[in-house]
Design a protein around this motif. Structure first.
Motif, PDB file in Angstrom:
ATOM      1  N   ILE A 141      -3.529   3.887  -3.362  1.00 35.26           N
ATOM      2  CA  ILE A 141      -4.376   3.092  -4.262  1.00 35.26           C
ATOM      3  C   ILE A 141      -5.760   3.690  -4.058  1.00 35.26           C
ATOM      4  CG2 ILE A 141      -5.409   0.827  -4.654  1.00 35.26           C
ATOM      5  CD1 ILE A 141      -2.693  -0.375  -3.869  1.00 35.26           C
ATOM      6  N   CYS A 152      -3.891   5.475   2.010  1.00 28.69           N
ATOM      7  CA  CYS A 152      -3.318   4.683   0.927  1.00 28.69           C
ATOM      8  C   CYS A 152      -3.621   5.392  -0.384  1.00 28.69           C
ATOM      9  CB  CYS A 152      -3.923   3.283   0.922  1.00 28.69           C
ATOM     10  SG  CYS A 152      -3.335   2.277  -0.466  1.00 28.69           S
ATOM     11  N   HIS A 209       0.851  -1.194   0.000  1.00 28.74           N
ATOM     12  CA  HIS A 209       0.000   0.000   0.000  1.00 28.74           C
ATOM     13  C   HIS A 209       0.884   1.240   0.000  1.00 28.74           C
ATOM     14  CE1 HIS A 209      -3.652  -2.354   0.911  1.00 28.74           C
ATOM     15  NE2 HIS A 209      -2.811  -3.119   1.577  1.00 28.74           N
ATOM     16  N   MET A 257      -9.497   3.371   3.542  1.00 28.39           N
ATOM     17  CA  MET A 257      -8.123   3.307   4.037  1.00 28.39           C
ATOM     18  C   MET A 257      -7.533   4.713   4.125  1.00 28.39           C
ATOM     19  SD  MET A 257      -5.365   0.568   2.626  1.00 28.39           S
ATOM     20  CE  MET A 257      -4.714  -0.586   3.832  1.00 28.39           C
ATOM     21  N   HIS A 293      -8.634   1.973  -2.524  1.00 24.09           N
ATOM     22  CA  HIS A 293      -8.532   1.723  -1.083  1.00 24.09           C
ATOM     23  C   HIS A 293      -8.877   2.969  -0.281  1.00 24.09           C
ATOM     24  CE1 HIS A 293      -5.516  -1.840  -1.817  1.00 24.09           C
ATOM     25  NE2 HIS A 293      -6.666  -1.991  -2.437  1.00 24.09           N
TER      26      HIS A 293
HETATM   27 CU    CU Z   1      -3.979   0.325  -0.248  1.00 22.61          CU
END
Ligand code: CU
Length: 563
Positions: A547, A545, A455, A555, A550
């Motif tokens: 991404i 994170c 991550h 996240m 996410h």
């Molecule tokens: Cu992530």
């Protein structure tokens, strides 16, 4: 044990088909036309030639409008609708889906506004998941200057403005460009709408923000002795899928009641917003400013016969160059590199992407080709003959010992079910802030990864030193402390270490704003939590994170700089 990780749930070693299914790309392969598109038949857009260098609307002032636009991203595709930042020019000069760059000067602040000129609700090619958004399928945008050292209300922070900005509304921000936190460097600004960042960025809301100083002038020659002018080239790499009608394809989940997917991976590579382009270079030294603008794909780039010499990353230029064989860049990471083509006259090189080596871990299906670089046979201006041994104005990341250490867990809960989400510290984004650094103090933040994937963790406000990564027994830590939503924050994993801390990679020499937190390791970063001049505590930011799937689910956590 709780929080069964995705790979444990699916079983090991089942190969790419499982990875694709894990990312929720149901039906995507059949629908996508990307693999049939011919490679290297169009030039990459460059600043002033397909990338618009933003024109100010007043002294040190920029006025952008987020607008729908359409461009042909490949000669064999119909025009692709996307969203863009219009500087008031109407964007006639934008060739691809990535087409805007602001050039700023360190020490000179900018007043910037973003007016939402987008549709009121999401069009059918952008599959919103209304479980995650504050106002259902309304388009709510908010621009974040990634790497900016700014007050909380100028940050584009979902901790400050969770509802973002709707049609006709304007976000006004003050970008300090304050030294030394915002030196000469490549930043980017992109959308950060709560629960819709992945979609708004996928739709095109991302642009470059280049800061110059007295040394890194962008001209050639310059005091540092590195290439400039037409020999300094930004490369923004993004993977996408397409429908046959030219629209971007964003797959939806096959889980009942769920639209969100775990990661978006394209089967076509765009560089500066064009599909698999080529770049003509002369047989001499070049500087590339590379940004991984993908939603979820971690790039591992090489150039075949040519070598990268890295001179900087997210937080600006380093004190000296570092040779790098492969550039491993997670989403939002940047690399400032020099490449010497002088011995390669007449050759065609492939900028190639491969599966990142362990301990980096990603479920991404392969996507090998990025772009072609065609080396000519004549040099019009020779430029620097050698790479300088030291870089004027650059710096390595060095901070004093921390006043406090915080432990932040990364958890994935109930994968492949309707309740699937990711979190930090075992809690949702909207729980009260747990990271509350005192202004002006240095803290270590330890990202304890309890999932099976890497991550890229991004902190707003601060850039940081990567201290190191420590291998540890994640299962035992999880067994000891896990709850229904993973392991709570604040629990030191040191007694579960299985070896000594490994120092930061040579490619992490300078200050960074995004760090790869790999599975099987806890990753320690060190930052000084200063605030810009005249900004008073408390100030709320986020860390998350990068991404973006996410980040949207869930996240991401607020943090508050306190007195
Ligand atoms: Cu992530």
């Amino acid at each position: 044990m709780t929080g069964i990780s995705r790979r444990r749930f699916l079983g090991y070693g089942l190969g790419a088909a499982v990875a694709v299914s894990a990312a929720g790309r149901v039906g995507a392969a059949a629908a996508s036309t990307g693999l049939a598109l011919a490679k290297f038949i169009q030039p990459v857009p460059l600043p002033g030639h397909g990338i618009v260098v933003a024109t100010p609307s007043g002294a040190n002032t920029y006025s952008f409008t987020q607008v729908p636009l359409a461009r042909q991203l490949h000669p064999n595709l119909p025009p692709t609708p996307f969203w863009a930042y219009d500087d008031g020019s109407g964007l006639a000069g934008q060739a691809g889906s990535f087409g805007m760059a602001v050039v700023a000067e360190t020490g000179t602040p900018l007043q910037v506004s973003f007016r939402n000129g987008l549709p009121a609700t999401y069009p059918s090619w952008i599959p919103v998941d209304t479980r995650l958004t504050p106002l259902e399928n309304q388009v709510r945008v908010m621009t974040h200057l990634h790497g900016g050292f700014v007050a909380a209300d100028s940050d584009g922070s979902p901790a400050v403005t969770p509802d973002g900005f709707g049609f006709g509304q304007t976000q006004s921000v003050f970008y300090t460009n304050q030294s030394p936190q915002m030196p000469a460097e490549l930043l980017w600004f992109h959308d950060h709408g709560l629960g819709a960042t992945r979609l708004n960025v996928f739709a095109g809301l991302a642009a470059a923000y280049i800061i110059r100083d007295q040394y890194d002038t962008g001209d050639e020659p310059n005091p540092i002795g590195i290439p400039g002018g037409a020999h300094e080239i930004p490369l923004v790499i993004q993977d996408r899928q397409f429908n046959a009608d030219g629209t971007f394809l964003y797959p939806t989940s096959d889980i009942a009641g769920v639209t969100w997917i775990g990661e978006y991976f394209g089967d076509v590579m765009l560089v500066n917003g064009k599909v698999w382009p080529f770049l003509n270079v002369e047989p001499r030294l070049y500087r590339f400013r590379i940004l991984n603008g993908c939603n979820a794909r971690i790039l591992s780039l090489d150039l075949g016969g040519a070598r990268f010499v890295q001179i900087g990353a997210e937080g600006g230029m380093w004190d000296r160059p570092v040779p790098v064989n492969k550039l491993v860049l997670a989403p939002a990471e940047r690399a400032d590199v020099l490449v010497d083509f002088s011995g390669l006259a007449g050759q065609a090189l492939l900028l190639r992407n491969s599966k990142p080596a362990p301990p980096v871990s990603t479920p991404a299906p392969a996507l090998t080709s990025v772009m072609q670089i065609r080396v000519g046979t004549t040099v019009t201006t020779p430029g620097p003959a050698t790479i300088p041994a030291t870089l004027l104005g650059g710096r390595a990341a060095v901070l004093p010992a921390p006043a406090k250490t915080r432990y932040i867990t990364l958890n994935e809960v109930a994968p492949e079910t309707a309740g699937w989400y990711l979190n930090l510290n075992g809690v949702h984004f909207d729980a009260a802030a747990t990271e509350t650094p005192k202004v002006g103090t240095v803290e270590d933040w330890v990202y304890v990864n309890l999932t099976e994937d890497t991550h890229p963790m991004h902190t707003h406000l601060v850039t940081f030193e990567v201290v190191g990564r420590t291998p540890f027994n994640a299962d035992a830590y999880q067994d000891a402390y896990g709850g229904p939503n993973g392991v709570p924050g604040g629990i030191d994993p040191t007694s579960f270490a299985t070896g000594p801390m490994q120092p930061a990679d040579p490619s992490e020499r300078g200050y960074k704003d995004t760090v790869k937190a790999n599975p099987g390791q806890f990753t320690t970063i060190r930052a000084k939590f200063s605030l810009p001049a005249h900004v008073r505590t408390p100030q709320s930011y986020v860390h998350h994170c990068h991404i973006v799937e996410h980040e949207d689910n869930d996240m991401m956590r607020p943090f508050i700089v306190t007195r």
